[in-house]
Write an enzyme that holds these catalytic residues in place. Sequence first.
Site, PDB file in Angstrom:
ATOM      1  N   ASP A 129     -11.122   2.922   3.957  1.00 29.18           N
ATOM      2  CA  ASP A 129     -11.392   1.480   3.876  1.00 29.18           C
ATOM      3  C   ASP A 129     -12.879   1.192   3.689  1.00 29.18           C
ATOM      4  O   ASP A 129     -13.271   0.097   3.310  1.00 29.18           O
ATOM      5  CB  ASP A 129     -10.907   0.786   5.161  1.00 29.18           C
ATOM      6  CG  ASP A 129      -9.745  -0.159   4.903  1.00 29.18           C
ATOM      7  OD1 ASP A 129      -9.487  -0.481   3.729  1.00 29.18           O
ATOM      8  OD2 ASP A 129      -9.099  -0.570   5.881  1.00 29.18           O
TER       9      ASP A 129
ATOM     10  N   LYS B  76       0.830  -1.205   0.000  1.00 33.69           N
ATOM     11  CA  LYS B  76       0.000   0.000   0.000  1.00 33.69           C
ATOM     12  C   LYS B  76       0.864   1.254   0.000  1.00 33.69           C
ATOM     13  O   LYS B  76       0.587   2.228  -0.716  1.00 33.69           O
ATOM     14  CB  LYS B  76      -0.927  -0.009   1.223  1.00 33.69           C
ATOM     15  CG  LYS B  76      -2.011  -1.071   1.152  1.00 33.69           C
ATOM     16  CD  LYS B  76      -2.733  -1.247   2.479  1.00 33.69           C
ATOM     17  CE  LYS B  76      -3.768  -2.363   2.379  1.00 33.69           C
ATOM     18  NZ  LYS B  76      -4.421  -2.686   3.652  1.00 33.69           N
TER      19      LYS B  76
ATOM     20  N   GLN C  43      -4.553  -1.516   9.753  1.00 28.31           N
ATOM     21  CA  GLN C  43      -4.432  -2.848   9.139  1.00 28.31           C
ATOM     22  C   GLN C  43      -5.044  -3.921  10.040  1.00 28.31           C
ATOM     23  O   GLN C  43      -4.710  -4.028  11.216  1.00 28.31           O
ATOM     24  CB  GLN C  43      -2.952  -3.165   8.870  1.00 28.31           C
ATOM     25  CG  GLN C  43      -2.723  -4.492   8.174  1.00 28.31           C
ATOM     26  CD  GLN C  43      -3.313  -4.547   6.771  1.00 28.31           C
ATOM     27  OE1 GLN C  43      -3.242  -3.579   6.023  1.00 28.31           O
ATOM     28  NE2 GLN C  43      -3.895  -5.673   6.414  1.00 28.31           N
TER      29      GLN C  43
END
Length: 284
Positions: free
Chosen positions: A120, A53, A97
């Site tokens: 997200d 990422k 995460q």
Amino acid sequence: MTATVIYGKDLAAELRNEMKEEVTRLKENGITPGLTVILIGEDPASLSYVRGKQKASEKVGMESDLIELPESTSQAELLSLISELNNDDKVNGILVQLPLPDHIEEQEIIEAIEPSKDVDGFHPVSVGRLMTGQDTFFPCTPYGIMVMLEKAKIDVAGKHVVVIGRSNLVGKPVGQLLLNENATVTYCHSKTRELVYHTKQADIVIVAAGKAGLITDEHIKEEAVVIDVGVNRVDGKLTGDVDFDSVKQKASYITPVPKGVGPMTITMLLYNTIKAAKKTHGLI
């Protein structure tokens, strides 16, 4: 007949080039999209994901910050950090995460992120907007699947889609995105009886069950579209939930694992972060 293979890797590269040009234009106007990723602990898979990422963010010209914290980080410490990032104007997107260590309550962390920075798409506000057909940040993997279908010129309106898997990350939201585009959606999962009965009726099958080789050519009808979201490691190799070799002989379109849906996930994360930056500056 052999299926047309939809390579997400190629599409992701094309989209990221477009994003790089857009970020360049934004920078010329004093706007640099910024993403901050928080990683707790030293799980090798998670570390690999966040490095990917970070690398992708930097390649398109975005600010990318990785905050690595020890496994022992407390819930209170993590919440305090998220609060700081919520109030930092340079940070447009915040990503924690997953999975988190057992002593940290995952849902509370997700809900602590400011919805305007929830790139997200997991915050209940984002989920609610998705459910009601409003503009929001869509979860990255489901959004990537929708873009892949669109770019392959596969019209989902009126089609029967069977989604195998009901997770909050993929199964549920991809079904809702498809419903929002006028597909007829059936959800199947580990408790579903006679899976073949359902999948045989599907024009499009999306498999996100996490079980290697779950779907074979016996599960699908001729010329169905098959999207494989599964990522499993078998004998040291990555493989999906679909028996690719048999299904590609019967399907009209199919995605491989790797190089299929996976690269689109990070791509849509970048897209969401750029969108967040533009929203913050009143450009959309």
